[in-house]
Design a protein around this motif. Sequence first.
Motif, mmCIF file in Angstrom:
data_model
loop_
_atom_site.group_PDB
_atom_site.id
_atom_site.type_symbol
_atom_site.label_atom_id
_atom_site.label_comp_id
_atom_site.label_asym_id
_atom_site.label_seq_id
_atom_site.Cartn_x
_atom_site.Cartn_y
_atom_site.Cartn_z
ATOM 1 N N MET A 1 0.866 -1.188 0.000
ATOM 2 C CA MET A 1 0.000 0.000 0.000
ATOM 3 C C MET A 1 0.896 1.231 0.000
ATOM 4 S SD MET A 1 -3.266 -1.003 2.364
ATOM 5 C CE MET A 1 -2.516 -1.574 3.868
ATOM 6 N N THR A 2 0.478 2.229 -0.699
ATOM 7 C CA THR A 2 1.268 3.461 -0.754
ATOM 8 C C THR A 2 0.541 4.535 0.043
ATOM 9 O OG1 THR A 2 0.176 3.799 -2.858
ATOM 10 C CG2 THR A 2 2.449 3.071 -2.933
ATOM 11 N N ARG A 3 1.137 4.918 1.137
ATOM 12 C CA ARG A 3 0.566 5.972 1.963
ATOM 13 C C ARG A 3 1.608 7.050 2.134
ATOM 14 N NH1 ARG A 3 -3.023 2.960 6.624
ATOM 15 N NH2 ARG A 3 -4.178 1.689 5.162
ATOM 16 N N ASN A 5 4.326 9.148 3.602
ATOM 17 C CA ASN A 5 5.366 8.782 4.562
ATOM 18 C C ASN A 5 5.430 7.287 4.813
ATOM 19 O OD1 ASN A 5 5.972 11.527 4.984
ATOM 20 N ND2 ASN A 5 4.258 11.684 6.418
ATOM 21 N N ALA A 6 4.922 6.525 3.872
ATOM 22 C CA ALA A 6 4.908 5.079 4.097
ATOM 23 C C ALA A 6 6.307 4.508 3.889
ATOM 24 C CB ALA A 6 3.912 4.411 3.164
ATOM 25 N N GLY A 7 6.389 3.189 3.948
ATOM 26 C CA GLY A 7 7.669 2.510 3.829
ATOM 27 C C GLY A 7 7.866 1.656 5.057
ATOM 28 N N PHE A 8 8.252 0.413 4.834
ATOM 29 C CA PHE A 8 8.444 -0.525 5.944
ATOM 30 C C PHE A 8 9.490 0.037 6.902
ATOM 31 C CE2 PHE A 8 10.298 -4.640 7.518
ATOM 32 C CZ PHE A 8 9.162 -5.086 8.168
ATOM 33 N N ARG A 9 9.169 0.043 8.194
ATOM 34 C CA ARG A 9 10.017 0.719 9.168
ATOM 35 C C ARG A 9 11.313 -0.011 9.480
ATOM 36 N NH1 ARG A 9 6.658 3.972 13.044
ATOM 37 N NH2 ARG A 9 4.597 3.925 12.141
ATOM 38 N N TYR A 10 11.406 -1.284 9.106
ATOM 39 C CA TYR A 10 12.452 -2.118 9.707
ATOM 40 C C TYR A 10 13.458 -2.653 8.700
ATOM 41 C CZ TYR A 10 9.152 -1.528 13.372
ATOM 42 O OH TYR A 10 8.330 -0.941 14.280
ATOM 43 N N THR A 11 13.745 -1.842 7.707
ATOM 44 C CA THR A 11 14.744 -2.319 6.734
ATOM 45 C C THR A 11 16.084 -2.574 7.430
ATOM 46 O OG1 THR A 11 15.179 -0.033 6.149
ATOM 47 C CG2 THR A 11 13.657 -1.221 4.740
ATOM 48 N N SER A 12 16.291 -1.937 8.584
ATOM 49 C CA SER A 12 17.529 -2.200 9.325
ATOM 50 C C SER A 12 17.528 -3.586 9.963
ATOM 51 C CB SER A 12 17.733 -1.139 10.409
ATOM 52 O OG SER A 12 16.724 -1.271 11.395
ATOM 53 N N SER A 13 16.369 -4.224 10.006
ATOM 54 C CA SER A 13 16.299 -5.590 10.550
ATOM 55 C C SER A 13 16.611 -6.650 9.506
ATOM 56 C CB SER A 13 14.897 -5.879 11.109
ATOM 57 O OG SER A 13 14.616 -5.023 12.190
#
Lengths: 415, 415
Positions: A1-3, A5-13
């Motif tokens: 889904m595109t919202r 300020n979206a974007g998966f928060r945990y790319t650092s994981s």
Amino acid sequence: MTRENAGFRYTSSFRRNLPAPAQTWSPPAKYNFAVGHNDRDEVPTEALAEAAAAVIRRHGADLAVYNQGQNPLGFEGLRDFVAAKLNRLRGASCTADDILVTSGSLQGIDLVNDLLLEPGDTVIFEAFTYSAMFSRAQRLGVHPVGAPLDDGGIEVEKLAAVLEELKRKSIRPKYIYTIPTIQNPTGSILGLERRQQLLEVARAYEVPIFEDECYADIIWRDGAPPALWALDPTQVIHIGSFSKSLAPALRVGYVAADRSVLARMLACKTDGGTAALDQMVIAEYFGTHFDSHLRELTDALEDKLRTLIEALDREFGTSVELTAPKGGLFVWLKLPDHIDVRKLVEPARAAGVTFNPGPTVACDPEAAKHCMRLCYGLPTKAEIREGIAALARVFFEETGIPERGGNRPRRLVDT
Amino acid sequence: MTRENAGFRYTSSFRRNLPAPAQTWSPPAKYNFAVGHNDRDEVPTEALAEAAAAVIRRHGADLAVYNQGQNPLGFEGLRDFVAAKLNRLRGASCTADDILVTSGSLQGIDLVNDLLLEPGDTVIFEAFTYSAMFSRAQRLGVHPVGAPLDDGGIEVEKLAAVLEELKRKSIRPKYIYTIPTIQNPTGSILGLERRQQLLEVARAYEVPIFEDECYADIIWRDGAPPALWALDPTQVIHIGSFSKSLAPALRVGYVAADRSVLARMLACKTDGGTAALDQMVIAEYFGTHFDSHLRELTDALEDKLRTLIEALDREFGTSVELTAPKGGLFVWLKLPDHIDVRKLVEPARAAGVTFNPGPTVACDPEAAKHCMRLCYGLPTKAEIREGIAALARVFFEETGIPERGGNRPRRLVDT
């Protein structure tokens, strides 16, 4: 889904060494010689529709049960078919219990790798081979060592020298991966004598053979010697596929191997089974149409190959060297030594043409920089002619070769 | 192949830590309560046969091309259907580009694990959860930590305490794996308030949520709150399946997640695509029959559940405690504390009955030794009645419980 300020928060994981993200998909090039697709006109649409309806009416209720309530080795009708095919055409004497159905031969490769490989291991590949093997070796942290090829397939004496050299370093490779019947990309068929020699050398150095026969059903004529697995089932793990004999979007392949090997693989195959409809429809259709379909398909592919060779001859002349493959879906070309085809990938793509640069399928990428693979299954004969003309034009503009095309000298034009 | 003195020569080449060989397959027990199979009578055989024939006639030629020449995220018609379903029924606002089709939800699990996990990592599971998660955690060398459950699903305050305790040890789990909508095995639906609280806690401790909604299409009535993913797509990776809503031998599931996550997963999904016919037939059939099929299927399953609860009441009386599930294919039972169901697996099998012992689905196996899961999708109503009677008989003979059955005291008999 595109919202916003979206974007998966945990790319650092994300784990370390994760592959780069897949690029956004775009439709394939107009002249697509880059992937071993099949011929759209040769998909037996009406017969497959009838086979699907018939087999679903007959076995549909079984879909309610994982593995259709059957042995997790795969749909019984399909394993019976594969065993009979290997016995009749590849010299084996096996039953359905020697066959594990896989989700494409790629899953077969993954299972063989899972069975045998650990980081740091060494494996033998043919000098030019299936590109997916390299990405897998890299991901698994294993080291491929190349075995020389000539027009007759793997050069067994040179392979023995490679194995001897490794033995001197106390390295026993985990397997010799070979495509003996329509070698990818060189299109050769390994003769019976070399097959026997290859098995002897493998036994002498105590290295299992991993035999990939995914093109073995598409041979122009005269057939091929028995599969290595048929010659020595204790030495070989064999895989095959329906991608080439029927259609690659159907994801069905198989492993044929000693039952102790299959039992180990089955323990690693934690996917809940291979897709039932793809299995059922292949078994139903090929149960009665295998020979007639393969005759028609190979005739159509050989006709396209002739068109491709004519087009290459017309557009590239003496600038390319090729040995006509004995079957399959691709041609392996050599250009003059100083050409680096990697530099031509982007200009070709801009002209609507894709191909496989030699380095992507070679154990020694630099040694294959003047080579390329062209797949001819998907493009029509008209597209083959137009695409090869466009490719020759790109080559000429970028390298000055080929100097002549269609019996006329080429000229650079302002574009 | 079985030959004299045969046997694969290189079992010593197998990698370390290979799982034990799969046992030789034998047909399932007569009263099979052990696997989440579906109802054979509810496979819409005739409609699937027609859907298969129609969609192959329409799109068959595309089978000649890997991924049918489409985006490797999966068959477009199916991704459109899944997106519309998630929007209509699960509160999402997504498009086909937010969906990756997988070969069963098991491949979705493997892709999430591949994205995030390395040996030594910690993950949060619900105290009782999907058994396949434990075998995967073990293979990957990651440590599951349990989060308490009650009849309303995951207990968020207790989860927060678990996360706080881990934080004190500088451990940030890689994900919280939850089955909020028809929890497996307890059958609960997490309410909206708890969903919001769960998301808050996950955000506070910076842990992504891995949401498994593979049972969410099979709910008796009243529906369920929106999916966690719909409530916060930046925090959640969501998976679903057609195994429960249609048939598990069709190996089709999906991941719904941020596009950056899908692009990473796609780079790890090196299988040549998910089986085309399974995808096409599901899209074609469910494109027009989803609501009617799910209504009929859930009615049939709820009817079987009533039969099972009646049989348990009749045969086990007050010796079992259960909370009726709000949907799905299984019931979670508690027996008196001193019972160890592991000791009853073999005697039950000898009587033709299989079930899931609590310890196989529990983070703390000892604490679940008196619990069991019974699946009621596959057995007929008559088999449910007979199977529960047989199971109660085994329990009585082995443990003295239940003392009464069918309103009569039980007696040990010589057999």
